[in-house]
Design a protein around this motif. Structure first.
Motif, PDB file in Angstrom:
ATOM      1  N   ASN A  50       0.826  -1.213   0.000  1.00  0.00           N
ATOM      2  CA  ASN A  50       0.000   0.000   0.000  1.00  0.00           C
ATOM      3  C   ASN A  50       0.862   1.264   0.000  1.00  0.00           C
ATOM      4  O   ASN A  50       0.535   2.254  -0.669  1.00  0.00           O
ATOM      5  CB  ASN A  50      -0.924   0.010   1.218  1.00  0.00           C
ATOM      6  N   GLU A  86      -8.627  11.111  -9.275  1.00  0.00           N
ATOM      7  CA  GLU A  86      -8.421   9.675  -9.077  1.00  0.00           C
ATOM      8  C   GLU A  86      -7.154   9.401  -8.279  1.00  0.00           C
ATOM      9  O   GLU A  86      -7.161   8.577  -7.343  1.00  0.00           O
ATOM     10  CB  GLU A  86      -8.331   8.992 -10.441  1.00  0.00           C
ATOM     11  N   GLY A  89      -7.630  10.514  -4.587  1.00  0.00           N
ATOM     12  CA  GLY A  89      -8.478   9.571  -3.858  1.00  0.00           C
ATOM     13  C   GLY A  89      -7.735   8.297  -3.499  1.00  0.00           C
ATOM     14  O   GLY A  89      -7.841   7.797  -2.375  1.00  0.00           O
ATOM     15  N   HIS A  90      -6.965   7.778  -4.446  1.00  0.00           N
ATOM     16  CA  HIS A  90      -6.219   6.546  -4.187  1.00  0.00           C
ATOM     17  C   HIS A  90      -5.088   6.789  -3.186  1.00  0.00           C
ATOM     18  O   HIS A  90      -4.796   5.922  -2.346  1.00  0.00           O
ATOM     19  CB  HIS A  90      -5.643   6.021  -5.505  1.00  0.00           C
ATOM     20  N   ARG A  92      -5.055   8.972  -0.680  1.00  0.00           N
ATOM     21  CA  ARG A  92      -5.643   9.022   0.660  1.00  0.00           C
ATOM     22  C   ARG A  92      -6.098   7.640   1.129  1.00  0.00           C
ATOM     23  O   ARG A  92      -5.956   7.295   2.303  1.00  0.00           O
ATOM     24  CB  ARG A  92      -6.821   9.994   0.657  1.00  0.00           C
ATOM     25  N   GLN A  93      -6.637   6.853   0.200  1.00  0.00           N
ATOM     26  CA  GLN A  93      -7.116   5.520   0.556  1.00  0.00           C
ATOM     27  C   GLN A  93      -5.974   4.631   1.043  1.00  0.00           C
ATOM     28  O   GLN A  93      -6.117   3.914   2.049  1.00  0.00           O
ATOM     29  CB  GLN A  93      -7.802   4.873  -0.652  1.00  0.00           C
ATOM     30  N   MET A  94      -4.844   4.660   0.355  1.00  0.00           N
ATOM     31  CA  MET A  94      -3.713   3.819   0.749  1.00  0.00           C
ATOM     32  C   MET A  94      -3.165   4.220   2.119  1.00  0.00           C
ATOM     33  O   MET A  94      -2.857   3.359   2.952  1.00  0.00           O
ATOM     34  CB  MET A  94      -2.602   3.910  -0.304  1.00  0.00           C
ATOM     35  N   LYS A  96      -4.848   5.741   4.491  1.00  0.00           N
ATOM     36  CA  LYS A  96      -5.863   5.402   5.498  1.00  0.00           C
ATOM     37  C   LYS A  96      -5.859   3.908   5.797  1.00  0.00           C
ATOM     38  O   LYS A  96      -5.957   3.491   6.961  1.00  0.00           O
ATOM     39  CB  LYS A  96      -7.241   5.838   5.010  1.00  0.00           C
ATOM     40  N   GLU A  97      -5.744   3.086   4.753  1.00  0.00           N
ATOM     41  CA  GLU A  97      -5.702   1.634   4.970  1.00  0.00           C
ATOM     42  C   GLU A  97      -4.502   1.233   5.812  1.00  0.00           C
ATOM     43  O   GLU A  97      -4.608   0.360   6.690  1.00  0.00           O
ATOM     44  CB  GLU A  97      -5.673   0.900   3.623  1.00  0.00           C
TER      45      GLU A  97
END
Length: 255
Positions: A50, A86, A89-90, A92-94, A96-97
């Motif tokens: 990630n 895009e 968003g990706h 921030r997602q990585m 956060k995960e």
């Protein structure tokens, strides 16, 4: 106390079952330990993967900003907008995960150090891209500040990478140690089980065959009419229980 053949066979069966239970319990414990080690290793690998994707999004957003400054049409700018949304968003997602998956204080602390520079970097990138729609010159004036934010976040991301890689290496070594120990425990348990089982079996075989030889001597004593000889008397267990009916049989034969 003299053990009967039945008791000896029952004891041998019980010992065999006990060794099987011990071997099963040891294997189960080893599998649990190995599973825990592999789970930690897989968790570290996921976090590392990630983070590598997040680092790619870090570079991708910079490419989006540069593309916005070089866009020659409104269509190009709209394409840059879609691409940047895009990537952001990706990104921030990585992050956060990884914050949710991290189970150690070192990784969690390193990720916390990234949050503020990350948002600052994203905001500056969005500002440059949005401003490029109105004035490319004004947007270009903000580029040095954006690049400085890029460099700061890059240093923070590199620090996080070092922490994650260190943790992944430690988890991998721990998993290998657990597997090696599980193999050793399994081999030792099997060896002990085999030695104990073979020893018990040999003892029972020797004992049973010895009693059969005693029974043969009793039969021989009957044949020679020496049933009351000392060699054929004084027996216990199955052999001893044979004497009364053998005496009766001998008496009937004599009659």
């Amino acid at each position: 106390m003299t053990l009967t053949i039945k008791t000896r066979l029952f004891a041998l069966t019980s010992l065999t079952l006990t060794m099987m239970l011990v071997l099963g319990a040891t294997s189960y414990r080893s599998l649990n330990s190995t599973g825990s080690g592999m789970s930690e290793l897989l968790g570290s690998s996921d976090i590392l993967r990630n983070h590598m994707e997040a680092d790619m999004m870090h570079d991708a957003l910079r490419a989006d900003v540069l593309a916005a400054l070089l866009a020659e049409s409104e269509a190009d700018l709209r394409e840059v907008n879609a691409s940047s949304m895009e990537h952001i968003g990706h990104f921030r997602q990585m992050i956060k995960e990884n914050q949710l998956k991290s189970s150690t204080d070192d990784i969690r602390g390193a990720l916390d150090q990234v949050s503020a520079p990350l948002e600052q970097y994203i905001q500056k990138g969005e500002t440059v891209i949005n401003l490029a729609h109105k004035s490319r010159a004004d947007a270009a004036a903000l580029l040095p500040g954006f690049l400085a934010s890029f460099t700061e976040l890059e240093d923070r991301m590199a620090a996080v990478s070092d922490v994650i890689e260190k943790r992944a290496t430690a988890d991998r070594n721990n998993a290998l140690d657990i597997i090696a120990m599980a193999k050793l425990i399994g081999l030792v348990t099997i060896a002990v089980a085999v030695v104990v089982s073979l020893g018990a079996a040999a003892w029972n075989i020797r004992s049973i065959t010895s009693r059969l030889r005693q029974a043969s001597k009793v039969a021989d004593s009957i044949a020679r009419e020496r049933l009351r000889d000392r060699a054929a008397s004084g027996r216990r267990g199955e052999i001893g229980s044979l004497l009364p009916p053998l005496r009766k049989m001998h008496a009937k034969l004599v009659e």
